[in-house]
Design a protein around this motif. Structure first.
Motif, PDB file in Angstrom:
ATOM      1  N   HIS A   1       0.986  -1.242  -0.124  1.00 44.96           N
ATOM      2  CA  HIS A   1      -0.013  -0.111   0.113  1.00 44.96           C
ATOM      3  C   HIS A   1       0.848   1.253  -0.074  1.00 44.96           C
ATOM      4  CE1 HIS A   1      -3.163   2.785   0.897  1.00 44.96           C
ATOM      5  NE2 HIS A   1      -2.583   3.353   1.868  1.00 44.96           N
ATOM      6  N   ILE A   2       1.745   1.235   0.839  1.00 42.26           N
ATOM      7  CA  ILE A   2       2.843   2.647   0.946  1.00 42.26           C
ATOM      8  C   ILE A   2       3.320   2.670  -0.421  1.00 42.26           C
ATOM      9  CG2 ILE A   2       4.774   3.569   1.799  1.00 42.26           C
ATOM     10  CD1 ILE A   2       3.958   1.908   4.661  1.00 42.26           C
ATOM     11  N   MET A   3       3.880   1.799  -0.902  1.00 36.53           N
ATOM     12  CA  MET A   3       4.465   1.645  -2.021  1.00 36.53           C
ATOM     13  C   MET A   3       3.661   2.293  -3.360  1.00 36.53           C
ATOM     14  SD  MET A   3       7.090  -1.775  -2.138  1.00 36.53           S
ATOM     15  CE  MET A   3       7.776  -1.351  -3.866  1.00 36.53           C
ATOM     16  N   ALA A   4       2.380   1.688  -3.423  1.00 34.90           N
ATOM     17  CA  ALA A   4       1.641   2.056  -4.422  1.00 34.90           C
ATOM     18  C   ALA A   4       1.331   3.524  -4.279  1.00 34.90           C
ATOM     19  CB  ALA A   4       0.308   1.122  -4.332  1.00 34.90           C
ATOM     20  N   GLN A   5       0.902   3.978  -3.045  1.00 33.79           N
ATOM     21  CA  GLN A   5       0.501   5.324  -2.962  1.00 33.79           C
ATOM     22  C   GLN A   5       1.745   6.181  -3.077  1.00 33.79           C
ATOM     23  OE1 GLN A   5      -3.112   5.319  -2.450  1.00 33.79           O
ATOM     24  NE2 GLN A   5      -2.222   7.044  -1.724  1.00 33.79           N
ATOM     25  N   ALA A   6       2.995   5.966  -2.637  1.00 33.93           N
ATOM     26  CA  ALA A   6       4.084   6.757  -2.687  1.00 33.93           C
ATOM     27  C   ALA A   6       4.350   7.114  -4.361  1.00 33.93           C
ATOM     28  CB  ALA A   6       5.299   6.242  -2.196  1.00 33.93           C
ATOM     29  N   ALA A   7       4.072   5.948  -5.169  1.00 36.51           N
ATOM     30  CA  ALA A   7       4.112   6.091  -6.691  1.00 36.51           C
ATOM     31  C   ALA A   7       3.184   6.958  -7.026  1.00 36.51           C
ATOM     32  CB  ALA A   7       4.186   4.639  -7.231  1.00 36.51           C
TER      33      ALA A   7
ATOM     34  N   GLU B   1      14.481   3.812  -0.080  1.00 38.78           N
ATOM     35  CA  GLU B   1      14.103   4.762  -0.706  1.00 38.78           C
ATOM     36  C   GLU B   1      12.760   5.730  -0.293  1.00 38.78           C
ATOM     37  OE1 GLU B   1      13.278   1.762  -3.711  1.00 38.78           O
ATOM     38  OE2 GLU B   1      14.725   2.022  -2.273  1.00 38.78           O
ATOM     39  N   LEU B   2      11.879   4.776   0.483  1.00 40.54           N
ATOM     40  CA  LEU B   2      10.875   5.486   0.944  1.00 40.54           C
ATOM     41  C   LEU B   2      10.950   6.069   2.429  1.00 40.54           C
ATOM     42  CD1 LEU B   2       7.962   2.959  -0.790  1.00 40.54           C
ATOM     43  CD2 LEU B   2       8.840   5.437  -1.397  1.00 40.54           C
ATOM     44  N   GLU B   3      11.842   5.566   2.983  1.00 36.09           N
ATOM     45  CA  GLU B   3      12.154   6.132   4.366  1.00 36.09           C
ATOM     46  C   GLU B   3      11.850   7.622   4.671  1.00 36.09           C
ATOM     47  OE1 GLU B   3      14.135   8.488   6.915  1.00 36.09           O
ATOM     48  OE2 GLU B   3      15.197   8.027   5.066  1.00 36.09           O
TER      49      GLU B   3
END
Length: 220
Positions: A106-112, A152-154
């Motif tokens: 979820h975090i990866m999808a939202q971040a993108a 890289e999302l830290e």
């Protein structure tokens, strides 16, 4: 305590404490959140909540629902909320790893999709273990099948809020990179996070809602 690998089988007190990771007792109350999340998928902040074992409610009746209601009053920007989709069930061996997979995805999808969006991660009881796994806390990553958030999302993680955290009982904390933006709440007498003797204390976190919301707001 610095994150390091430990031999749990030669350290009996630590082994007993580690068992709490596998035998977390979630507690739930029949309350619900009256205010729903914003419809804006790219709100400034996304509050990502992993509920406790067997906990009812949208985000979780003990912590997630009342906390998000409080965050709506304290955050200086608009927000959405997401309930981590995982079993939260002690009878499902993959429950924690399923939670880390869903939270990380979820975090990866939202971040993108939303380059400027930041995240407040919330975990209660078993959900706190899930959150530790996502952040890469060493004692949790020894469990099988953990999905850890890419480095890289830290910087997108604004705050981490943990409640009734079994990992705290082991003397571990989130990795140092996240420590300054993490608040960890344990009710006195809670056997899950503090080694106390009052099981009812594990469901008593109303007192922590405002301090946690104000902590998160200060880090946005």
């Amino acid at each position: 305590m610095a994150n390091r690998k430990v031999n749990l089988f030669r350290n009996r007190p630590l082994a007993r404490a580690f068992a709490v990771l596998l035998l977390v007792a979630g507690v739930g109350a029949a309350t619900s959140l009256g205010t729903q999340a914003s419809a804006d998928a790219c709100a400034a902040v996304d509050v990502v909540v992993a509920r406790g074992t067997g906990e009812p409610g949208w985000l979780g009746s003990v912590v997630g629902d009342p906390l998000y209601g409080t965050l709506l009053q304290t955050l200086p920007v608009d927000s959405t909320a997401y309930a981590v989709n995982y079993p939260a069930n002690l009878l499902v061996p993959s429950s924690v790893s399923d939670g880390t997979r869903d939270m990380t995805a979820h975090i990866m999808a939202q971040a993108a999709m939303c380059p400027d969006q930041r995240f407040v991660l919330v975990g209660y009881s078993q959900g706190a273990v899930v959150t530790h796994g996502v952040l890469g806390t060493g004692i949790v990553t020894v469990l099988p099948g953990m999905y850890v958030l890419p480095y890289e999302l830290e910087s997108r993680i604004a705050a981490v809020l943990l409640f009734g955290d079994p990992v705290r009982l082991l003397g571990w904390n989130v990795p140092g990179l996240y420590a300054w933006r993490t608040a960890n709440y344990c009710t006195g007498g809670d056997p899950v996070c503090g080694g106390g003797f009052d099981p009812a204390a594990h469901g008593n976190y109303g007192w922590a809602m405002w301090p946690a919301a104000e902590f998160a707001a200060a880090h946005i």
